[in-house]
Scaffold this active site. Structure first.
Site, PDB file in Angstrom:
ATOM      1  N   HIS A  21       0.812  -1.208  -0.057  1.00  0.00           N
ATOM      2  CA  HIS A  21       0.012  -0.132   0.199  1.00  0.00           C
ATOM      3  C   HIS A  21       0.841   1.190  -0.053  1.00  0.00           C
ATOM      4  O   HIS A  21       2.093   1.213  -0.177  1.00  0.00           O
ATOM      5  CB  HIS A  21      -1.094  -0.129   1.143  1.00  0.00           C
ATOM      6  CG  HIS A  21      -0.306  -0.128   2.429  1.00  0.00           C
ATOM      7  ND1 HIS A  21       0.581   0.911   2.987  1.00  0.00           N
ATOM      8  CD2 HIS A  21      -0.483  -1.042   3.533  1.00  0.00           C
ATOM      9  CE1 HIS A  21       0.848   0.519   4.251  1.00  0.00           C
ATOM     10  NE2 HIS A  21       0.080  -0.595   4.497  1.00  0.00           N
ATOM     11  N   CYS A 130       2.479 -11.693  19.056  1.00  0.00           N
ATOM     12  CA  CYS A 130       1.370 -10.953  17.837  1.00  0.00           C
ATOM     13  C   CYS A 130       1.887 -11.459  16.570  1.00  0.00           C
ATOM     14  O   CYS A 130       3.194 -11.040  16.422  1.00  0.00           O
ATOM     15  CB  CYS A 130       1.270  -9.520  18.025  1.00  0.00           C
ATOM     16  SG  CYS A 130       0.463  -8.951  16.342  1.00  0.00           S
ATOM     17  N   CYS A 133       2.748  -8.793  14.171  1.00  0.00           N
ATOM     18  CA  CYS A 133       4.119  -8.026  14.340  1.00  0.00           C
ATOM     19  C   CYS A 133       5.272  -8.884  14.175  1.00  0.00           C
ATOM     20  O   CYS A 133       6.366  -8.677  14.282  1.00  0.00           O
ATOM     21  CB  CYS A 133       4.075  -7.268  15.661  1.00  0.00           C
ATOM     22  SG  CYS A 133       2.965  -5.696  15.825  1.00  0.00           S
ATOM     23  N   CYS A 155      -3.168  -6.134  20.517  1.00  0.00           N
ATOM     24  CA  CYS A 155      -1.936  -5.585  20.166  1.00  0.00           C
ATOM     25  C   CYS A 155      -2.411  -4.158  19.747  1.00  0.00           C
ATOM     26  O   CYS A 155      -3.263  -3.763  19.036  1.00  0.00           O
ATOM     27  CB  CYS A 155      -1.347  -6.313  18.868  1.00  0.00           C
ATOM     28  SG  CYS A 155      -0.212  -5.422  17.975  1.00  0.00           S
ATOM     29  N   HIS A 158      -2.032  -3.848  15.481  1.00  0.00           N
ATOM     30  CA  HIS A 158      -2.954  -4.628  14.910  1.00  0.00           C
ATOM     31  C   HIS A 158      -4.453  -4.679  15.402  1.00  0.00           C
ATOM     32  O   HIS A 158      -5.251  -5.228  14.761  1.00  0.00           O
ATOM     33  CB  HIS A 158      -2.503  -6.104  14.709  1.00  0.00           C
ATOM     34  CG  HIS A 158      -1.115  -5.904  13.728  1.00  0.00           C
ATOM     35  ND1 HIS A 158       0.164  -5.707  14.067  1.00  0.00           N
ATOM     36  CD2 HIS A 158      -1.071  -6.178  12.339  1.00  0.00           C
ATOM     37  CE1 HIS A 158       0.963  -5.641  13.106  1.00  0.00           C
ATOM     38  NE2 HIS A 158       0.142  -6.055  12.161  1.00  0.00           N
ATOM     39  N   LYS A 305      -3.260   4.988  11.556  1.00  0.00           N
ATOM     40  CA  LYS A 305      -2.068   4.473  10.656  1.00  0.00           C
ATOM     41  C   LYS A 305      -2.721   3.574   9.536  1.00  0.00           C
ATOM     42  O   LYS A 305      -3.537   2.893   9.836  1.00  0.00           O
ATOM     43  CB  LYS A 305      -1.231   3.491  11.531  1.00  0.00           C
ATOM     44  CG  LYS A 305      -0.163   2.831  10.571  1.00  0.00           C
ATOM     45  CD  LYS A 305       0.774   2.105  11.660  1.00  0.00           C
ATOM     46  CE  LYS A 305       1.988   1.489  10.626  1.00  0.00           C
ATOM     47  NZ  LYS A 305       1.909   0.125  10.465  1.00  0.00           N
TER      48      LYS A 305
HETATM   49  O1  ME8 Z   1       7.697  -4.815   9.390  1.00  0.00           O
HETATM   50  N1  ME8 Z   1       2.979   4.737   6.967  1.00  0.00           N
HETATM   51  O2  ME8 Z   1       7.275  -5.505   7.213  1.00  0.00           O
HETATM   52  P1  ME8 Z   1       6.055  -4.887   6.792  1.00  0.00           P
HETATM   53  C1  ME8 Z   1       4.205   4.902   6.570  1.00  0.00           C
HETATM   54  N2  ME8 Z   1       9.094  -7.422   7.495  1.00  0.00           N
HETATM   55  N3  ME8 Z   1       4.960   3.553   6.334  1.00  0.00           N
HETATM   56  C2  ME8 Z   1       4.448   2.669   6.430  1.00  0.00           C
HETATM   57  C3  ME8 Z   1       3.116   2.545   6.904  1.00  0.00           C
HETATM   58  C4  ME8 Z   1       2.069   3.470   7.131  1.00  0.00           C
HETATM   59  N4  ME8 Z   1       0.924   3.515   7.294  1.00  0.00           N
HETATM   60  N5  ME8 Z   1       2.519   1.108   6.885  1.00  0.00           N
HETATM   61  C5  ME8 Z   1       3.470   0.281   6.562  1.00  0.00           C
HETATM   62  C6  ME8 Z   1       7.905  -5.625   8.402  1.00  0.00           C
HETATM   63  N6  ME8 Z   1       4.668   1.176   6.358  1.00  0.00           N
HETATM   64  C7  ME8 Z   1       9.257  -6.336   8.274  1.00  0.00           C
HETATM   65  C8  ME8 Z   1      10.417  -5.633   8.206  1.00  0.00           C
HETATM   66  S1  ME8 Z   1      13.148  -5.357   8.051  1.00  0.00           S
HETATM   67  C9  ME8 Z   1      14.255  -6.266   8.512  1.00  0.00           C
HETATM   68  C10 ME8 Z   1      11.655  -6.329   8.348  1.00  0.00           C
HETATM   69  C11 ME8 Z   1       6.165   0.700   5.874  1.00  0.00           C
HETATM   70  O3  ME8 Z   1       5.529  -5.211   5.431  1.00  0.00           O
HETATM   71  C12 ME8 Z   1       7.146   1.225   6.925  1.00  0.00           C
HETATM   72  O4  ME8 Z   1       8.352   1.273   6.467  1.00  0.00           O
HETATM   73  O5  ME8 Z   1       5.092  -4.948   7.896  1.00  0.00           O
HETATM   74  C13 ME8 Z   1       7.060   0.336   7.924  1.00  0.00           C
HETATM   75  O6  ME8 Z   1       8.312   0.087   8.917  1.00  0.00           O
HETATM   76  C14 ME8 Z   1       7.048  -1.075   6.936  1.00  0.00           C
HETATM   77  O7  ME8 Z   1       6.172  -0.596   5.792  1.00  0.00           O
HETATM   78  C15 ME8 Z   1       6.325  -2.324   7.744  1.00  0.00           C
HETATM   79  O8  ME8 Z   1       6.633  -3.081   6.599  1.00  0.00           O
END
Ligand code: ME8
Length: 520
Positions: A21, A130, A133, A155, A158, A305
């Site tokens: 997204h 969770c 997460c 959580c 979530h 968020k």
């Molecule tokens: O956490 N606003 O992956 P993920 C801004 N796989 N950025 C956002 C957002 C929002 N509403 N929603 C998501 C993970 N993001 C792990 C990471 S790294 C070694 C492993 C972005 O698919 C933001 O960068 O849940 C957030 O940290 C990331 O997507 C989480 O992506």
């Protein structure tokens, strides 16, 4: 160990349980703008992105869809995550998947190294996990549920209840690194940024660190623990290692020493993993800690968020199909202070597109080029004498180049763009005040007309170079129309104001065409 000669920057690797997204695209664009900027500063910039494919969350999604987790990951990577990069015009140097052999093998090397050095032991743990997460939660991380979860603790991210797990696992002695981490934050205040993120991390570590459970034996979708194949590696421990396995750790020492350490751009939801667990892992392995961890804010929709699970997700293509990738990049980088939360709205996007991109920048370029065609037969005038007004524009070019460079140095992308926009505004004001169309009416004003057009052309050249990391497509078109030589993305950005003009202009289509359709 590392020669630190590169500017190595990373995004998080994203979970493939769902499609991207605009929150994911936002992180990609921010890292890409920084990488492009540094590339244009003559540095060896290297941008890494990729996907996080192991763990329970992906396993459950795949199972629910009747396929193996690897089949699911392959499908999502090919149909959604790699295409995202084209949708928002990311120029990444590598794309790592945690199912790549290069990752799995070298992640195992890292783990074995920690085990041999005595940083890992067998233990038991019970806690609330969770799956969203992929993290054990402390009671203080949970909040009161609403709707169907009233009366339960859920959580905070979530909004769903956690699962009580009791496991016999391998543990990483993270608790022994608290003091070293606090010393790191103290000695290097830029290590975690922005300041609010730094403060949060420091107070978290000051409360004392627990050891970290780093393996699972209740399912097998993950990297096998090298000395015990009845366990797979905890998905976060596996995922964080992507930053070094992609950079050559364990298999290409020369590359690793050139690239490492990295600047990590992440959302603030995963700050602790990057600013606490990750440097502790590296300290244990005797590897240099990252150069910086920058936790950006959240995109909010309706005050919350934005997320797929809460049905507030917006696909990046919903925006780019109408406005284009440049507008996507510009809008999110300009409208939100990098590091803080920002609300997305279609109205704000449309308004900024129209007033800033189409009217402010696009029209300026079209008008100036059209006047060079009309009054000078397309030949860019070479001028000997400039007036004070012309010199003022020259001064603005230099000043905003320096201000933007400084802002990028502390990852204030929004400030850099705001500085550059002073030149857009000043040039528009300059054209209005100098009235080249009036000068053109009297041949006696020829020299003055040429000085004005030459000044405006130079200003546009400066803008093309400075804005190239943010709006690469529009600036490439503009550069060609200005008669610039080579690619705009190869021009030195820290000397953007030095450009003096090409020989001839060529016609320029509207950089940001009028959008008639109703969106949203
Ligand atoms: O956490 N606003 O992956 P993920 C801004 N796989 N950025 C956002 C957002 C929002 N509403 N929603 C998501 C993970 N993001 C792990 C990471 S790294 C070694 C492993 C972005 O698919 C933001 O960068 O849940 C957030 O940290 C990331 O997507 C989480 O992506």
């Amino acid at each position: 160990m590392s020669d630190g000669s590169s500017f190595y920057i990373t995004t998080p690797i994203f979970y493939v349980n769902d499609v991207p997204h605009i929150g994911h695209a936002y992180t990609e664009v921010a890292a890409d703008v920084l990488a492009r900027w540094h590339r244009q500063s003559g540095e060896d910039a290297w941008l890494l992105t990729g996907t996080d494919e192991h763990g329970q969350k992906i396993l459950r999604t795949a199972t629910a869809n009747g396929v193996t987790p690897k089949e699911w990951a392959d499908r999502l990577v090919e149909t959604a995550w790699k295409p995202l990069l084209a949708t928002v015009d990311i120029r990444n140097d590598d794309f790592i998947r945690t199912t790549d052999v290069r990752h799995e093998v070298n992640a195992q090397k890292f783990l074995q190294h920690l085990y041999d050095a005595g940083h890992i032991y067998t233990g038991e743990y019970e806690g609330f996990y969770c799956v969203g997460c992929e993290e054990y939660k402390q009671p203080s991380d949970l909040i009161e549920g609403v709707g169907e979860y009233v009366g339960q603790q859920v959580c905070a991210i979530h909004s769903i209840p956690c699962e009580l797990l009791h496991e016999k696992n391998y543990f990483f002695r993270m608790s022994t690194f608290g003091d070293q981490l606090l010393a790191l934050y103290e000695e290097n205040p830029n290590f975690v940024q922005p300041e609010s993120a730094r403060n949060e991390v420091i107070s978290f570590v000051k409360q004392g660190l627990s050891d970290l459970s780093i393996s699972r034996s209740s399912f097998d979708w993950g990297i096998k623990v090298p000395w015990d194949d009845s366990h797979v590696v905890y998905v976060w421990f596996d995922a964080l290692l992507n930053y070094i396995t992609a950079a050559g750790y364990g298999h290409d020492d020369e590359k690793f020493s050139r690239l490492w350490p990295a600047t990590h751009v992440v959302g603030k939801d995963i700050l602790r993993f990057h600013a606490v667990i990750w440097p502790a892992m590296l300290l244990a392995a005797g590897i240099e800690v990252p150069r910086q961890v920058f936790g950006h804010g959240w995109l909010l929709v309706g005050g919350e968020k934005m997320s797929k699970s809460k049905l507030t997700g917006i696909a990046p293509s919903q925006i780019t199909d109408t406005f284009g990738s440049d507008a996507f990049r510009y809008y999110f980088m300009r409208a939100i202070s990098f590091g803080q939360d920002g609300s997305f709205s279609w109205e704000d996007l449309s308004a900024r597109y129209q007033s800033e991109l189409a009217n402010g920048f696009g029209n300026l370029a079209s008008r100036v080029i059209a006047m060079v065609v009309r009054y000078c037969d397309g030949e860019i005038p070479v001028v000997g004498e400039f007036s004070d007004a012309d010199e003022l524009i020259r001064g603005t070019e230099k000043r905003v180049t320096d201000a933007a460079t400084l802002a990028i140095g502390h990852l204030a992308i929004h400030e850099a763009i705001a500085a550059i926009w002073e030149l857009v505004d000043d040039l528009n004001g300059y054209i209005t005040a100098q009235e080249p169309w009036a000068l053109a009416k009297d041949p006696a004003n020829r020299a003055r007309l040429e000085a004005v057009l030459a000044t405006a052309m130079r200003g546009l050249g400066t803008l093309a170079v400075l804005l190239s990391p943010v709006v690469p497509q529009a600036t490439a078109k503009l550069w060609t129309a200005l008669g610039g030589s080579g690619l705009v993305s190869d021009q030195r950005i820290d000397r953007a104001w030095e450009w003096t003009g090409g020989p001839r202009v060529s016609p320029l289509e509207a950089l940001f065409p009028r959008i008639e359709a109703t969106v949203g």
